[in-house]
Design an enzyme around this catalytic site. Structure first.
Site, mmCIF file in Angstrom:
data_model
loop_
_atom_site.group_PDB
_atom_site.id
_atom_site.type_symbol
_atom_site.label_atom_id
_atom_site.label_comp_id
_atom_site.label_asym_id
_atom_site.label_seq_id
_atom_site.Cartn_x
_atom_site.Cartn_y
_atom_site.Cartn_z
ATOM 1 N N ASP A 109 4.374 -6.142 1.887
ATOM 2 C CA ASP A 109 3.047 -6.562 1.412
ATOM 3 C C ASP A 109 3.153 -7.159 0.010
ATOM 4 O O ASP A 109 2.568 -8.209 -0.286
ATOM 5 C CB ASP A 109 2.087 -5.358 1.340
ATOM 6 C CG ASP A 109 1.623 -4.897 2.723
ATOM 7 O OD1 ASP A 109 1.836 -5.638 3.692
ATOM 8 O OD2 ASP A 109 1.060 -3.783 2.809
ATOM 9 N N GLU A 153 6.035 -10.690 7.093
ATOM 10 C CA GLU A 153 7.169 -10.562 8.030
ATOM 11 C C GLU A 153 8.446 -11.135 7.415
ATOM 12 O O GLU A 153 9.533 -10.565 7.571
ATOM 13 C CB GLU A 153 6.867 -11.272 9.360
ATOM 14 C CG GLU A 153 5.614 -10.774 10.094
ATOM 15 C CD GLU A 153 5.608 -9.278 10.358
ATOM 16 O OE1 GLU A 153 6.688 -8.666 10.404
ATOM 17 O OE2 GLU A 153 4.511 -8.704 10.487
HETATM 18 ZN ZN LIG Z 1 5.557 -5.002 8.398
#
Ligand SMILES: [Zn+2]
Length: 404
Positions: free
Chosen positions: A353, A272
């Site tokens: 990611d 995030e």
């Molecule tokens: Zn995301």
């Protein structure tokens, strides 16, 4: 032109149905070795059945909406409704508002049986739903009130701008909508979300210390980090980032904290923060504003043609009838915008990611992604075309391959 409207609606439905069909077939394919052992035999069967049931319900819902729309177009119901409202209200702006509000109420009622079936039958049977009927009703009432309080005045202003400025109204209307969406983008999570959920700061303890250490290493202020009681509606785990600049906020669902290990939770949080560091929210906000700009420009141009209203059977043209025809005819462009937005979003997810894997750890990022996917019975072999049209997040295999 009525033929063109019906054709657009039918074509969009056929596209949706074909994509669902392709995806159904694809769900039966042999999964990539990367994810092959994530489900056992029963788990995989369950995931296939769950996907099929959800697809069937959403297709039935679309089919019903399409049928009602075609009937309404064929029998001139929209013009009838317009006449009925105009008879009792002697004001063009109010007539438009009531018309649009009534249409949204009707479409809500048409989809209600499917929403209820999906929440209280499908989601319940697969062990996901925790929403009570009472909560469902309270949510619906709150949702309606919020859309009236926020959407109502914005819509009224847009119609007023049209009455005042006609052909050039769209530029002001766009500026208004952009300003409101900027406000919602920055403060929506703070103002709206607490009306539906309880947000509590993450309590002190091992997890908070681990998160705090990671945030320090990234120079990210922990100020707006909340745990949300997502478990009151569903057992599915989630997390998200919202806001811009000082209003940046990270929300972790309580279900995520319950299901993942400490390392995995920090990895999700790092993902995030990756969205923030890579300015993804700013990019998607800018992209969506360009799109609304294009849509408003086209809308402003199209509104000069009274045929938009007349084709629905109206004797006198009106803002709302023309808008209805315009937005149906705009469907192909909306689909193209959807493809662009989804592709942009999937790219950003991979970048977030990667950010988490590089700045935190690779292994917990991988296991967190796998757990979240399989826990929600997601399809491990979706069809690439279905992904292009519908997925805002890449399929698990692509994400695992990207993390490495
Ligand atoms: Zn995301």
């Amino acid at each position: 032109m009525i033929e063109l409207i019906v054709f657009t609606l039918v074509a969009a439905f056929v596209l949706e149905a074909s994509l669902e069909q392709l995806n159904q077939g694809s769900a039966l394919k042999k999964p990539d070795p990367l994810v092959a052992d994530l489900y056992d035999k029963t788990g995989r069967e369950k995931s296939i059945k769950y996907g099929a049931e959800k697809n069937r319900s959403s297709l039935l819902s679309s089919a019903l909406s399409l049928s009602v729309l075609i009937l309404a177009l064929t029998f001139g119901w929209f013009a009838d409704l317009d006449r009925q409202i105009s008879k009792s209200i002697d004001n063009a702006l109010l007539t438009s508002l009531v018309f649009i509000w009534l249409l949204s109420v009707i479409s809500w009622w048409i989809s209600l049986p499917f929403t209820l079936y999906s929440t209280f039958s499908i989601e319940k049977r697969y062990g996901f739903n925790t929403t009570t009927l009472k909560l469902f009703i309270v949510d619906s009432v709150k949702g309606t009130l919020i859309s009236l309080v926020i959407g109502g005045p914005v819509l009224a202003l847009v119609i007023w701008l049209y009455q005042e400025f006609q052909g050039s109204f769209w530029i002001y209307a766009w500026a208004l909508v952009a300003a409101v969406s900027l406000f919602m983008f920055m403060f929506g999570t703070k103002l709206i979300l607490p009306l539906f959920n309880k947000l509590t700061p993450l309590p002190g303890g091992d997890l908070r210390t681990a998160i705090s250490n990671y945030c320090d290493s990234q120079g990210y202020s922990l100020k707006n980090l909340y745990v949300m009681d997502g478990s009151k509606r569903s057992t599915k785990a989630n997390a998200f980032f919202s806001g811009l600049g000082k209003s940046k906020t990270i929300v972790l669902f309580d279900t995520l904290i319950e299901k993942l290990t400490q390392d995995e939770i920090v990895a999700v949080l790092a993902h995030e923060i990756g969205h923030y560091k890579k300015r993804h929210t700013l990019a998607s906000f800018t992209a969506s504003n360009f799109q609304t700009f294009a849509i408003f420009a086209l809308f402003g141009w199209a509104l000069q043609y009274d045929q938009l209203s007349e084709t629905l059977g109206a004797a006198t043209p009106s803002f709302h009838l023309s808008a209805l025809t315009f937005f149906i005819l705009l469907t192909p462009l909306q689909i193209v915008f959807g493809l662009i937005n989804n592709s942009l979003s999937r790219r950003n997810e991979l970048a977030a990611d990667t950010f988490a894997a590089q700045t935190y750890k690779r292994a917990p990022m991988r296991s967190a992604l796998s757990k979240i996917s399989t826990d929600s019975l997601s399809n491990l072999t979706p069809h690439p075309l279905y992904v292009a049209f519908n997925y805002t997040h890449p399929p698990l295999v692509a994400r695992l391959r990207n993390v490495g």
